[in-house]
Design a protein around this motif. Structure first.
Motif, PDB file in Angstrom:
ATOM      1  N   ILE A   1       0.559   7.600  -5.611  1.00  0.00           N
ATOM      2  CA  ILE A   1       1.773   7.103  -6.402  1.00  0.00           C
ATOM      3  C   ILE A   1       1.503   7.375  -7.976  1.00  0.00           C
ATOM      4  O   ILE A   1       2.422   7.821  -8.766  1.00  0.00           O
ATOM      5  CB  ILE A   1       2.475   5.845  -6.014  1.00  0.00           C
ATOM      6  CG1 ILE A   1       2.895   5.895  -4.346  1.00  0.00           C
ATOM      7  CG2 ILE A   1       3.628   5.586  -6.983  1.00  0.00           C
ATOM      8  CD1 ILE A   1       3.205   4.495  -3.970  1.00  0.00           C
ATOM      9  N   ALA A   2       0.443   6.899  -8.472  1.00  0.00           N
ATOM     10  CA  ALA A   2       0.048   6.821  -9.662  1.00  0.00           C
ATOM     11  C   ALA A   2      -0.218   8.244 -10.348  1.00  0.00           C
ATOM     12  O   ALA A   2       0.280   8.462 -11.365  1.00  0.00           O
ATOM     13  CB  ALA A   2      -0.992   5.893  -9.769  1.00  0.00           C
ATOM     14  N   LEU A   3      -0.482   9.178  -9.323  1.00  0.00           N
ATOM     15  CA  LEU A   3      -0.729  10.490  -9.584  1.00  0.00           C
ATOM     16  C   LEU A   3       0.526  11.369  -9.607  1.00  0.00           C
ATOM     17  O   LEU A   3       0.539  12.375  -9.766  1.00  0.00           O
ATOM     18  CB  LEU A   3      -1.804  11.076  -8.782  1.00  0.00           C
ATOM     19  CG  LEU A   3      -3.227  10.478  -9.027  1.00  0.00           C
ATOM     20  CD1 LEU A   3      -4.276  11.253  -7.879  1.00  0.00           C
ATOM     21  CD2 LEU A   3      -3.668  11.006 -10.342  1.00  0.00           C
ATOM     22  N   GLY A   4       1.522  10.780  -9.104  1.00  0.00           N
ATOM     23  CA  GLY A   4       3.014  11.316  -9.336  1.00  0.00           C
ATOM     24  C   GLY A   4       3.309  12.393  -8.200  1.00  0.00           C
ATOM     25  O   GLY A   4       4.176  13.489  -8.391  1.00  0.00           O
ATOM     26  N   VAL A   5       2.683  12.071  -6.865  1.00  0.00           N
ATOM     27  CA  VAL A   5       3.071  12.736  -5.737  1.00  0.00           C
ATOM     28  C   VAL A   5       4.848  12.848  -5.554  1.00  0.00           C
ATOM     29  O   VAL A   5       5.454  11.676  -6.179  1.00  0.00           O
ATOM     30  CB  VAL A   5       2.530  12.381  -4.471  1.00  0.00           C
ATOM     31  CG1 VAL A   5       0.882  12.432  -4.650  1.00  0.00           C
ATOM     32  CG2 VAL A   5       2.968  11.118  -4.183  1.00  0.00           C
ATOM     33  N   ASP A   6       5.277  13.822  -5.129  1.00  0.00           N
ATOM     34  CA  ASP A   6       6.928  13.801  -5.053  1.00  0.00           C
ATOM     35  C   ASP A   6       7.475  12.687  -4.077  1.00  0.00           C
ATOM     36  O   ASP A   6       8.361  12.213  -4.270  1.00  0.00           O
ATOM     37  CB  ASP A   6       7.274  15.410  -4.376  1.00  0.00           C
ATOM     38  CG  ASP A   6       6.754  16.309  -5.398  1.00  0.00           C
ATOM     39  OD1 ASP A   6       7.335  16.530  -6.431  1.00  0.00           O
ATOM     40  OD2 ASP A   6       5.579  17.078  -5.068  1.00  0.00           O
ATOM     41  N   TYR A   7       6.867  12.547  -2.865  1.00  0.00           N
ATOM     42  CA  TYR A   7       7.156  11.546  -1.660  1.00  0.00           C
ATOM     43  C   TYR A   7       5.804  10.815  -1.223  1.00  0.00           C
ATOM     44  O   TYR A   7       4.959  11.497  -1.245  1.00  0.00           O
ATOM     45  CB  TYR A   7       7.788  12.217  -0.804  1.00  0.00           C
ATOM     46  CG  TYR A   7       9.230  12.843  -0.950  1.00  0.00           C
ATOM     47  CD1 TYR A   7      10.365  12.186  -0.863  1.00  0.00           C
ATOM     48  CD2 TYR A   7       9.263  14.346  -1.375  1.00  0.00           C
ATOM     49  CE1 TYR A   7      11.552  12.668  -0.994  1.00  0.00           C
ATOM     50  CE2 TYR A   7      10.347  14.970  -1.401  1.00  0.00           C
ATOM     51  CZ  TYR A   7      11.573  14.142  -1.326  1.00  0.00           C
ATOM     52  OH  TYR A   7      12.981  14.820  -1.457  1.00  0.00           O
ATOM     53  N   VAL A   8       6.185   9.651  -0.978  1.00  0.00           N
ATOM     54  CA  VAL A   8       5.158   8.851  -0.310  1.00  0.00           C
ATOM     55  C   VAL A   8       5.524   8.224   0.835  1.00  0.00           C
ATOM     56  O   VAL A   8       6.770   7.753   0.990  1.00  0.00           O
ATOM     57  CB  VAL A   8       4.218   7.874  -1.114  1.00  0.00           C
ATOM     58  CG1 VAL A   8       5.274   6.917  -1.775  1.00  0.00           C
ATOM     59  CG2 VAL A   8       3.288   7.306  -0.408  1.00  0.00           C
ATOM     60  N   ASP A   9       4.911   8.606   2.003  1.00  0.00           N
ATOM     61  CA  ASP A   9       5.609   7.864   3.247  1.00  0.00           C
ATOM     62  C   ASP A   9       4.887   6.529   3.660  1.00  0.00           C
ATOM     63  O   ASP A   9       3.730   6.243   3.431  1.00  0.00           O
ATOM     64  CB  ASP A   9       4.918   8.800   4.388  1.00  0.00           C
ATOM     65  CG  ASP A   9       5.763   8.268   5.867  1.00  0.00           C
ATOM     66  OD1 ASP A   9       5.505   7.357   6.246  1.00  0.00           O
ATOM     67  OD2 ASP A   9       6.284   9.057   6.377  1.00  0.00           O
ATOM     68  N   LEU A  10       5.512   5.623   3.631  1.00  0.00           N
ATOM     69  CA  LEU A  10       5.061   4.088   3.638  1.00  0.00           C
ATOM     70  C   LEU A  10       6.129   3.651   4.905  1.00  0.00           C
ATOM     71  O   LEU A  10       7.170   3.500   5.209  1.00  0.00           O
ATOM     72  CB  LEU A  10       5.877   3.381   2.379  1.00  0.00           C
ATOM     73  CG  LEU A  10       5.336   3.996   1.211  1.00  0.00           C
ATOM     74  CD1 LEU A  10       6.082   3.053   0.162  1.00  0.00           C
ATOM     75  CD2 LEU A  10       3.747   3.601   0.666  1.00  0.00           C
ATOM     76  N   GLU A  11       5.002   2.917   5.748  1.00  0.00           N
ATOM     77  CA  GLU A  11       5.718   2.277   7.057  1.00  0.00           C
ATOM     78  C   GLU A  11       6.493   1.267   6.809  1.00  0.00           C
ATOM     79  O   GLU A  11       6.211   0.684   5.603  1.00  0.00           O
ATOM     80  CB  GLU A  11       4.655   2.108   8.005  1.00  0.00           C
ATOM     81  CG  GLU A  11       3.776   3.358   8.620  1.00  0.00           C
ATOM     82  CD  GLU A  11       2.712   3.563   7.606  1.00  0.00           C
ATOM     83  OE1 GLU A  11       2.547   2.906   6.652  1.00  0.00           O
ATOM     84  OE2 GLU A  11       1.887   4.470   7.744  1.00  0.00           O
ATOM     85  N   ASP A  12       7.609   1.021   7.587  1.00  0.00           N
ATOM     86  CA  ASP A  12       8.403  -0.157   7.141  1.00  0.00           C
ATOM     87  C   ASP A  12       7.815  -1.597   7.182  1.00  0.00           C
ATOM     88  O   ASP A  12       8.174  -2.335   6.502  1.00  0.00           O
ATOM     89  CB  ASP A  12       9.735  -0.286   8.309  1.00  0.00           C
ATOM     90  CG  ASP A  12       9.354  -0.191   9.746  1.00  0.00           C
ATOM     91  OD1 ASP A  12       8.102  -0.341  10.087  1.00  0.00           O
ATOM     92  OD2 ASP A  12       9.964  -0.560  10.519  1.00  0.00           O
ATOM     93  N   ASP A  13       6.647  -1.728   7.951  1.00  0.00           N
ATOM     94  CA  ASP A  13       5.892  -2.955   7.729  1.00  0.00           C
ATOM     95  C   ASP A  13       5.090  -3.105   6.431  1.00  0.00           C
ATOM     96  O   ASP A  13       4.455  -4.076   6.018  1.00  0.00           O
ATOM     97  CB  ASP A  13       5.271  -3.451   9.063  1.00  0.00           C
ATOM     98  CG  ASP A  13       4.190  -2.254   9.101  1.00  0.00           C
ATOM     99  OD1 ASP A  13       4.231  -1.368   9.005  1.00  0.00           O
ATOM    100  OD2 ASP A  13       3.096  -2.795   9.697  1.00  0.00           O
ATOM    101  N   VAL A  14       4.955  -1.971   5.685  1.00  0.00           N
ATOM    102  CA  VAL A  14       4.195  -2.011   4.712  1.00  0.00           C
ATOM    103  C   VAL A  14       4.773  -1.528   3.202  1.00  0.00           C
ATOM    104  O   VAL A  14       4.528  -2.222   2.352  1.00  0.00           O
ATOM    105  CB  VAL A  14       3.047  -0.658   4.766  1.00  0.00           C
ATOM    106  CG1 VAL A  14       2.125  -0.372   3.626  1.00  0.00           C
ATOM    107  CG2 VAL A  14       2.072  -1.094   6.011  1.00  0.00           C
TER     108      VAL A  14
END
Length: 502
Positions: free
Chosen positions: A83-96
């Motif tokens: 995220i800090a490196l500015g990727v376009d999307y990050v996939d985050l599980e709903d519990d995380v």
């Protein structure tokens, strides 16, 4: 406009980067990097130095179908670094997702995965995802039925955030194309055929070329091909190419419907407003009681391979197999241009292998044209029953290789992809040079049976001609327009390779 996200994952950094580059060259709009597949600790600066496409950054846990076996805190640290490196999307599980804050321009995909079943509380699952500051919600669950797949797909209707709905497994394959109709910003596809990341996931080339996924929108009319199995069907490729060539906003997708499941299929997917379906094994006879109207050929033959559905859900059945098969056979046997001339099949001895829907259509057609038909089938009682209905004779399946015939027609699935080395008849069956041997299988075009027959001097007819003819008739039923047959032929050629007569 929805786009296609090609999922790639490799064990080595260099291989991952090269495959990302290859996916971009192949036309991927977006690429998901499955970092969990790397065998060493990921070097994100190296991986992200050259960005060949926009990307989704994913580190999937083992419990969610991924390969990450390391420490959870380490995984979260890598996600934060991305995220800090500015990727376009990050996939985050709903519990995380609640533990990782939004930062910069990176968009958040809040995802929920269930590899075992479709949860009963899907609405609650989506509600939880909606609370975790998403830009996109993703719900992927294993479908145990068409009803499960329907419930998952329907989550996209009126959703608070753009929602990617994926019913995993073959029963849910259609959701990977139709989710674009219900607001999904993209759908996932495999890139490397040797690396399958989820059950039922199509390849990039399929979504892009067979379904023209990026052209599907809320106004797209839906058609289907229903059968079991259905993964081999080439109907989507040829019909979708034909639809788009004429500027028609329609898409045809495969529905795997187990035997006995037709009534549930029509009920559970009524909300989609499906306009029509091609029908294949094992439903061509079972469909008839569910029709409100049917053409004479369906009444006469007792088999239906095409259904049109109007705005009120009224189903009308047709049999395009019947006409296509007769036209194909008569053409190869030298049909006269004189419409009053008798059919070239008159008085010919014809052996039909199989007693299903296609066999029924062809047997009735040949008998009406004066051929002497013999039917054989592994289940001999089915052959005898069909022969009685047609008014011809049946014989023992074990004697099929000894029956002398002018014409042999295979209507069984023996030799169909992927079992391409199988044949319903041994070489000894092709005893007479000049016998016409017709295999209704079209995938592959040149089946083992046809190869054996050709080696022995027989005239052969592949299932491709019949397939194109019946598909063109279906297209006319669906659209009211003449089919662009050459467009269909080109699409079929792309899927099967060069056709024999070209």
């Amino acid at each position: 406009m929805a786009v296609i996200c090609a999922t790639i994952g490799r064990g080595r950094h260099s291989s991952l980067i090269e495959e990302w580059k290859a996916a971009a060259t192949a036309g991927a709009d977006l690429v998901e990097l499955r970092i969990d597949c790397l065998r060493r600790e990921p070097d994100l600066k190296r991986i992200l130095k050259d960005r060949f496409t926009p990307l989704v950054f994913t580190i999937r846990r083992g419990a969610d179908g991924g390969m990450w076996r390391g420490d959870e805190e380490k995984r979260r640290a890598i996600l934060r670094e991305a995220i800090a490196l500015g990727v376009d999307y990050v996939d985050l599980e709903d519990d995380v997702a609640g533990e990782i804050r939004r930062f910069g321009k990176t968009k958040r995909i809040v995802s929920h995965h269930n590899l075992k079943k479709t949860p009963d509380d899907l609405d609650e699952v989506v509600a939880r995802c909606n609370e975790k500051d998403p830009d996109v919600v993703k719900v992927a669950a294993m479908a145990g039925s068409i009803a499960d797949a329907s419930r998952i797909l329907k989550l996209g209707q009126g959703s608070k955030f753009p929602t990617i709905t994926i019913a995993m497994g073959e029963l849910g394959r259609f959701t990977r194309a139709l989710n674009a109709k219900y607001g999904a910003p993209f759908s996932y596809a495999g890139f490397n055929p040797e690396r399958v990341f989820a059950a039922g996931m199509p390849l990039l080339s399929e979504l892009k070329k067979d379904y023209l996924y990026d052209q599907i929108d809320a106004d797209t009319e839906v058609y289907g091909v229903i059968g079991d199995p259905i993964g081999h069907s080439l109907s989507p490729a040829i019909h979708n190419a034909a639809f788009r060539s004429l500027g028609l906003n329609k898409v045809l997708v495969p529905f795997q419907v187990p035997k006995g499941g037709l009534e549930g299929f029509f009920r559970d997917l009524a909300w989609i407003g499906i306009k029509g379906c091609s029908v294949t094994i094992p439903h061509k006879e079972d469909l008839i009681p569910l029709l409100q109207h049917k053409e004479n050929a369906v009444e006469r033959v007792g088999s239906c391979n095409t259904v049109a559905i109007d705005a009120e859900g009224v189903r009308t059945g047709y049999n395009t197999d019947y006409r296509a098969a007769m036209d194909s056979l008569e053409a190869v046997m030298g049909r006269s241009d004189d419409p009053d001339a008798p059919s070239p099949v008159i008085d010919k001895q014809v052996l039909i292998l199989g007693a299903g829907g296609v066999a029924r259509s062809i047997a009735f057609g040949l008998a009406r044209r004066g051929a002497a038909v013999t039917i054989v089938n592994r289940h001999e009682e089915r052959a005898a029953q069909l022969a009685e209905e047609v008014g011809c004779r049946s014989a023992n399946w074990g004697a099929r290789a000894t029956i002398l015939a002018d014409v042999i027609v295979n209507c069984t699935p023996v030799g169909m992809h992927p079992n391409v080395d199988d044949t319903p008849l041994p070489p000894a069956a092709f005893q007479r040079s000049g016998t016409v041997v017709f295999d209704t299988i079209y995938h592959p075009e040149n089946t083992m049976m046809l190869k054996l027959a050709r080696e022995r001097g027989c005239t052969t007819l592949t299932g491709v001609d019949m397939f194109l003819r019946q598909a063109a008739l279906q297209f006319k039923i669906y659209t009211g327009q003449d089919a662009p047959v050459e467009v269909m032929r080109a699409a079929l050629k792309r899927k099967l390779g060069p056709l024999k007569d070209e």
